[in-house]
Structure formats: C-alpha cells, structure tokens
Design a protein around this motif. Sequence first.
Motif, PDB file in Angstrom:
ATOM      1  N   TYR A   1       0.800  -1.216   0.000  1.00 53.68           N
ATOM      2  CA  TYR A   1       0.000   0.000   0.000  1.00 53.68           C
ATOM      3  C   TYR A   1       0.836   1.271   0.000  1.00 53.68           C
ATOM      4  N   THR A   2       1.983   1.241   0.677  1.00 48.45           N
ATOM      5  CA  THR A   2       2.841   2.425   0.698  1.00 48.45           C
ATOM      6  C   THR A   2       3.386   2.724  -0.698  1.00 48.45           C
ATOM      7  N   LYS A   3       3.854   1.679  -1.371  1.00 44.22           N
ATOM      8  CA  LYS A   3       4.352   1.865  -2.740  1.00 44.22           C
ATOM      9  C   LYS A   3       3.225   2.273  -3.677  1.00 44.22           C
ATOM     10  N   LEU A   4       2.070   1.638  -3.525  1.00 46.52           N
ATOM     11  CA  LEU A   4       0.926   1.942  -4.378  1.00 46.52           C
ATOM     12  C   LEU A   4       0.449   3.375  -4.173  1.00 46.52           C
ATOM     13  N   GLN A   5       0.445   3.834  -2.938  1.00 44.49           N
ATOM     14  CA  GLN A   5       0.031   5.205  -2.658  1.00 44.49           C
ATOM     15  C   GLN A   5       0.962   6.214  -3.332  1.00 44.49           C
ATOM     16  N   THR A   6       2.267   5.945  -3.277  1.00 41.10           N
ATOM     17  CA  THR A   6       3.244   6.837  -3.915  1.00 41.10           C
ATOM     18  C   THR A   6       3.015   6.901  -5.421  1.00 41.10           C
ATOM     19  N   LYS A   7       2.856   5.743  -6.057  1.00 40.25           N
ATOM     20  CA  LYS A   7       2.658   5.697  -7.507  1.00 40.25           C
ATOM     21  C   LYS A   7       1.312   6.306  -7.910  1.00 40.25           C
ATOM     22  N   THR A   8       0.298   6.100  -7.079  1.00 44.86           N
ATOM     23  CA  THR A   8      -1.025   6.671  -7.364  1.00 44.86           C
ATOM     24  C   THR A   8      -0.974   8.187  -7.325  1.00 44.86           C
ATOM     25  N   ASN A   9      -0.303   8.735  -6.323  1.00 43.72           N
ATOM     26  CA  ASN A   9      -0.202  10.190  -6.202  1.00 43.72           C
ATOM     27  C   ASN A   9       0.649  10.795  -7.311  1.00 43.72           C
ATOM     28  N   GLU A  10       1.681  10.075  -7.741  1.00 44.67           N
ATOM     29  CA  GLU A  10       2.496  10.539  -8.861  1.00 44.67           C
ATOM     30  C   GLU A  10       1.658  10.605 -10.144  1.00 44.67           C
ATOM     31  N   LEU A  11       0.857   9.562 -10.359  1.00 42.00           N
ATOM     32  CA  LEU A  11      -0.014   9.520 -11.539  1.00 42.00           C
ATOM     33  C   LEU A  11      -1.054  10.630 -11.479  1.00 42.00           C
ATOM     34  N   LEU A  12      -1.600  10.875 -10.297  1.00 40.07           N
ATOM     35  CA  LEU A  12      -2.568  11.953 -10.142  1.00 40.07           C
ATOM     36  C   LEU A  12      -1.967  13.306 -10.509  1.00 40.07           C
ATOM     37  N   SER A  13      -0.749  13.546 -10.070  1.00 39.45           N
ATOM     38  CA  SER A  13      -0.078  14.812 -10.376  1.00 39.45           C
ATOM     39  C   SER A  13       0.085  14.997 -11.882  1.00 39.45           C
ATOM     40  N   GLN A  14       0.442  13.921 -12.577  1.00 37.01           N
ATOM     41  CA  GLN A  14       0.630  14.002 -14.026  1.00 37.01           C
ATOM     42  C   GLN A  14      -0.697  14.217 -14.745  1.00 37.01           C
ATOM     43  N   LEU A  15      -1.742  13.540 -14.298  1.00 38.95           N
ATOM     44  CA  LEU A  15      -3.065  13.698 -14.929  1.00 38.95           C
ATOM     45  C   LEU A  15      -3.591  15.120 -14.751  1.00 38.95           C
ATOM     46  N   ARG A  16      -3.321  15.721 -13.615  1.00 35.47           N
ATOM     47  CA  ARG A  16      -3.805  17.078 -13.335  1.00 35.47           C
ATOM     48  C   ARG A  16      -3.094  18.132 -14.177  1.00 35.47           C
ATOM     49  N   GLU A  17      -1.959  17.766 -14.753  1.00 34.16           N
ATOM     50  CA  GLU A  17      -1.213  18.699 -15.592  1.00 34.16           C
ATOM     51  C   GLU A  17      -1.668  18.665 -17.043  1.00 34.16           C
ATOM     52  N   ILE A  18      -2.505  17.699 -17.378  1.00 36.62           N
ATOM     53  CA  ILE A  18      -2.983  17.582 -18.772  1.00 36.62           C
ATOM     54  C   ILE A  18      -3.923  18.740 -19.118  1.00 36.62           C
TER      55      ILE A  18
END
Length: 246
Positions: free
Chosen positions: A229-246
Amino acid sequence: MIKFFRQIRQRLLSEGKTTKYLKYAIGEIILVVIGILIALQINNWNEKRKNSKLKNAYTESLIENLVMDSISISSIIGKINTDVRNIAKFEERVSNSQNPLDTILRIARYEYLFTIYINRNFLKDTYEVLNSTGHIGLFSNELVKKLKEVNSLQERAILDVSESVVSYRNVLINYSRKYPFSFRNNLIKDNTKAASEIWNNISKTEHATEFNSLIITKGYVYRLELLHYTKLQTKTNELLSQLREI
C-alpha cells in the motif's frame, strides 16, 4: 455546380478553344483538390476536437477514481498503523507483566481486535473502459505506462494480501474452536456465563501460544499490506499529479 462546370467545358470544346479548355480543366482539378484538402482538414479538426473532449472526460474520470483510491489507501494505512501500535503496546505489557499468561488472557478477552484491515477493491472502471475501447491510445506512451504500472500494483496487492488474509483466517478459525471472543454471529459472547465457564477451564499456557500465533500471523499480513500500500500510494499520487497537468 458540377453541371455548371460541364457546360463551360462543353462550350470551350465546341468553340475549338482547346488551350483554354486545358487551362480550365487544370484549374478545375486544382479547385477540386483544394476542396478535398479543406474537407479533410475540417474533418481532422473535428476529429481532434472530439478526441480532445473524450480525453478530457477520461482524464477527469481517472482523477476521480485515483483520488478515491488514494483516500482509501491512506485510511487503511492509518488504521493498520494504529493497530500495529496497539499490538506493540500489548507486547510491552506482556514483557513487563509479573503474570504474563494472565495478561495475555485479559488482552485476548477484552482488548484485542480480531478483525483485520484490508482493501480488496480499487476503482478500475475507467481504466478498463480505456482498454476495452482502445481509447487508451489518446494518452501519451509515458502516461499509459504509468497507468499500467498502477494497475499492476493494484492487482498484485489484492492477490498477495488476499492470500495472506486466508492464513490469518485459518488461524483465527482454529482459535475460535477453543476460545470465545467478541465477534458477530457468535453464540458464546464475552461477559456471558457460557464464556466465563470456558475461560475458567482453559489451559493458560496453550492459550498463550495459540493467541501468540494469531498475533504473529496478523503482523505478517500487516507488514505485507504496508509494503504494497505504501508503494501503491506513492505511484497513485504521482499519476494523479501528471493527470492534473494535462
């Protein structure tokens, strides 16, 4: 319009104006080509506008799914850490107790949380639609790679955690065959005469070892969950940041 052009060509031929006819024919071809190019450009523009709207809709949906997943993961991690701290306090109490078997018995009867915190589901509807429709191609290769990575981490977390929870459940079932504890659908509930009679006639030594097995198994599940879950949370938040920049 086509009839009008045909009449002009026929008049030029009938008048013997071959050179003018050829120039006119070439000019007509050029006009037709220009018209086709304009039509294609308009079609491409409309297609790009439609794809842009579709991509924006998918992006918003992905963000919504991932935000909910991130919140869920954070909540689970928080609950797990709280339970882990409580177990650490139990261990300290038992280590410092003058009557450790009685302390273990009291913890098991009145304080231990027999349930376990897990997250069995993630919101994958948008990702699955993107794959099934082929619309995932609307996004860049880098973003698609990260989407697949997060999806893979989700599947691995569900698989590994589910398998470890089965181990805990089996230990818990064996424990419940000897010792009553607070749980739903339980005929022998705590603080009842039936429960007291059973607890008063158990072997404290056997109970301590079996309860300890339960604690060990739960600790293993939690370590595995926190790893995923810790790794998944990090990757999920990274993906969210990239999607918000679109």
